[in-house]
Write an enzyme that holds these catalytic residues in place. Structure first.
Site, PDB file in Angstrom:
ATOM      1  N   ARG A  66       0.838  -1.214   0.000  1.00 35.39           N
ATOM      2  CA  ARG A  66       0.000   0.000   0.000  1.00 35.39           C
ATOM      3  C   ARG A  66       0.867   1.255   0.000  1.00 35.39           C
ATOM      4  O   ARG A  66       0.575   2.231  -0.695  1.00 35.39           O
ATOM      5  CB  ARG A  66      -0.923  -0.007   1.219  1.00 35.39           C
ATOM      6  CG  ARG A  66      -1.906   1.170   1.283  1.00 35.39           C
ATOM      7  CD  ARG A  66      -2.916   0.947   2.402  1.00 35.39           C
ATOM      8  NE  ARG A  66      -3.893   2.018   2.476  1.00 35.39           N
ATOM      9  CZ  ARG A  66      -3.832   3.048   3.317  1.00 35.39           C
ATOM     10  NH1 ARG A  66      -2.803   3.153   4.169  1.00 35.39           N
ATOM     11  NH2 ARG A  66      -4.769   3.971   3.333  1.00 35.39           N
ATOM     12  N   HIS A  70       0.546   4.149  -2.817  1.00 34.31           N
ATOM     13  CA  HIS A  70       0.219   5.514  -2.406  1.00 34.31           C
ATOM     14  C   HIS A  70       1.371   6.476  -2.696  1.00 34.31           C
ATOM     15  O   HIS A  70       1.134   7.668  -2.920  1.00 34.31           O
ATOM     16  CB  HIS A  70      -0.129   5.546  -0.911  1.00 34.31           C
ATOM     17  CG  HIS A  70      -1.530   5.101  -0.632  1.00 34.31           C
ATOM     18  ND1 HIS A  70      -2.316   5.675   0.344  1.00 34.31           N
ATOM     19  CD2 HIS A  70      -2.306   4.147  -1.201  1.00 34.31           C
ATOM     20  CE1 HIS A  70      -3.511   5.092   0.356  1.00 34.31           C
ATOM     21  NE2 HIS A  70      -3.513   4.156  -0.564  1.00 34.31           N
ATOM     22  N   ASP A  78       8.874   8.631  -5.853  1.00 35.92           N
ATOM     23  CA  ASP A  78       9.999   9.436  -5.370  1.00 35.92           C
ATOM     24  C   ASP A  78      10.133   9.406  -3.854  1.00 35.92           C
ATOM     25  O   ASP A  78      10.868  10.202  -3.272  1.00 35.92           O
ATOM     26  CB  ASP A  78       9.861  10.885  -5.846  1.00 35.92           C
ATOM     27  CG  ASP A  78       8.656  11.599  -5.236  1.00 35.92           C
ATOM     28  OD1 ASP A  78       7.790  10.911  -4.628  1.00 35.92           O
ATOM     29  OD2 ASP A  78       8.564  12.829  -5.364  1.00 35.92           O
ATOM     30  N   ASN A 100      -4.158   8.825   4.100  1.00 30.81           N
ATOM     31  CA  ASN A 100      -2.968   8.251   4.731  1.00 30.81           C
ATOM     32  C   ASN A 100      -2.905   8.401   6.250  1.00 30.81           C
ATOM     33  O   ASN A 100      -2.294   7.568   6.925  1.00 30.81           O
ATOM     34  CB  ASN A 100      -1.716   8.896   4.138  1.00 30.81           C
ATOM     35  CG  ASN A 100      -1.531   8.587   2.666  1.00 30.81           C
ATOM     36  OD1 ASN A 100      -1.792   7.479   2.216  1.00 30.81           O
ATOM     37  ND2 ASN A 100      -1.082   9.578   1.901  1.00 30.81           N
ATOM     38  N   HIS A 197      -6.105  -6.093  -2.739  1.00 30.32           N
ATOM     39  CA  HIS A 197      -7.121  -6.082  -1.680  1.00 30.32           C
ATOM     40  C   HIS A 197      -7.470  -7.493  -1.199  1.00 30.32           C
ATOM     41  O   HIS A 197      -8.428  -7.666  -0.450  1.00 30.32           O
ATOM     42  CB  HIS A 197      -8.382  -5.369  -2.165  1.00 30.32           C
ATOM     43  CG  HIS A 197      -8.248  -3.881  -2.195  1.00 30.32           C
ATOM     44  ND1 HIS A 197      -9.234  -3.044  -2.662  1.00 30.32           N
ATOM     45  CD2 HIS A 197      -7.228  -3.069  -1.836  1.00 30.32           C
ATOM     46  CE1 HIS A 197      -8.822  -1.785  -2.576  1.00 30.32           C
ATOM     47  NE2 HIS A 197      -7.606  -1.777  -2.078  1.00 30.32           N
ATOM     48  N   ASP A 255      -3.622 -13.532  -3.346  1.00 28.82           N
ATOM     49  CA  ASP A 255      -4.051 -14.504  -4.344  1.00 28.82           C
ATOM     50  C   ASP A 255      -5.288 -14.006  -5.084  1.00 28.82           C
ATOM     51  O   ASP A 255      -5.748 -12.884  -4.870  1.00 28.82           O
ATOM     52  CB  ASP A 255      -4.309 -15.872  -3.692  1.00 28.82           C
ATOM     53  CG  ASP A 255      -5.350 -15.802  -2.565  1.00 28.82           C
ATOM     54  OD1 ASP A 255      -6.133 -14.827  -2.524  1.00 28.82           O
ATOM     55  OD2 ASP A 255      -5.392 -16.723  -1.743  1.00 28.82           O
TER      56      ASP A 255
END
Length: 327
Positions: A66, A70, A78, A100, A197, A255
């Site tokens: 994640r 993000h 970066d 976040n 997810h 999976d």
């Protein structure tokens, strides 16, 4: 031909054009084995750090993947997401954003890898590359498959809350597709990367609207009734600080169960359910649900493409000594 399908075809054509340009440019900037001579053990050090962390807590793999998404989706790959908020300053960082704040996991693992690398190869390996390697290694740890990813990214010096425009758990399909196309990614990348997810957890505050407040005070009828009952036990109406697994079947395994869950209407986010709202994406969901090999291949390819977004290379940016602060 429906308006939705025509719109998707237009988006897909634009994505192909953008991707062709971005890929050719990124391939010339990043390369495999970038640290082969300057820090030969770089990737192994990251792999060892991630392996130890994920073996202790499998949930950290979802957190690292994640972080990678993000970060790359905002200002490119970066490591701007890793910059900690500077208290007392006028500007807020990406970590302060609604998407976040209070939900980032795995930052300490990236810091640990960076500290080991600075002790071995000072001022050499960027935080952006560490995050890309860590996401790859997390995929291998909980998914059982890996991929080669080029490196040579450098770290940015800016992290601004106003740059954060990420697709969210309530996004419809048009919004999801548009956000990916704007980055030069394809509809297939969208559907394949959504498979992340299948691991991780969600805050109950992100699912209560489907459970209790759909059209006012009801439950979203697109949720499987038995699944909705389970979610309500995990997320009582007035206990929003709780969390629930994104995939109740294989919560710690990356999976293709996620795609089976979509077809069974057993996913917590309406953005996941939205992947069956067009013939094109619904066909991909069905294919991935039946063919785990096809999904792994497309997921790996999409992770590499994601890692090439708006990278800083050459003399642009810097190599941070610590990932949380600029030099």
């Amino acid at each position: 031909m429906s308006r939705v399908v025509i719109g998707f075809l237009k988006f897909t054509l634009l994505a192909i054009i953008l991707m062709a340009f971005d890929r050719s440019e990124a391939q010339g900037l990043l390369k495999m084995g970038f640290y082969r001579t300057t820090c030969p053990t770089a990737e192994q050090i990251v792999r060892d750090t991630v392996t130890k962390a994920v073996m202790t807590n499998p949930g950290m793999a979802a957190g690292i993947i994640r972080l990678y998404f993000h970060d790359c989706f905002v200002r490119g790959c970066d490591a701007s997401l890793l910059l900690k908020p500077v208290r007392g300053s006028e500007g807020e960082s990406e970590q302060d954003s609604l998407a976040n704040a209070g939900t980032l996991r795995g930052l300490e693992i990236i810091d640990q890898a960076k500290a080991r690398l600075e002790a071995t190869c000072p001022n050499t390996v960027s935080c952006a590359d560490i995050l890309a390697f860590a996401a790859r290694d997390s995929t291998n740890m909980v998914g059982g498959f890996s991929y080669d990813i080029p490196s040579g990214r450098r770290d940015g010096r800016v992290s601004n809350i106003n740059d954060v425009r990420l697709p969210g758990p309530h996004s419809d399909l048009d919004t999801l597709n548009s956000s990916f196309v704007e980055k030069g990614l394809s509809v297939r990348d969208l559907v394949a990367l959504s498979g992340a997810h299948s691991i991780g957890r969600a805050g109950c505050n992100s699912v209560v609207s489907r459970l209790y407040f759909f059209n006012g005070n009801g439950t979203d009828p697109s949720l499987d009734p038995k699944y909705a009952t389970i979610l309500k036990r995990k997320c009582p109406k007035h206990q929003l600080s709780r969390k629930t697994e994104l995939d109740l079947v294989t919560p710690n395994r990356l999976d293709n169960q996620y795609y089976r869950n979509i077809k069974q209407q057993r996913v917590p986010f309406s953005s996941d359910e939205a992947l069956v709202d067009s013939t094109i994406t619904a066909t991909m969901v069905t294919n991935y649900a039946k063919n785990p090999t096809a999904w792994r291949k497309d997921f790996a390819a999409a992770m590499v493409r994601l890692g090439s977004l708006d990278v800083l290379t050459g003399t642009r940016g810097e190599i941070r000594k610590k990932c949380g602060v600029v030099n």
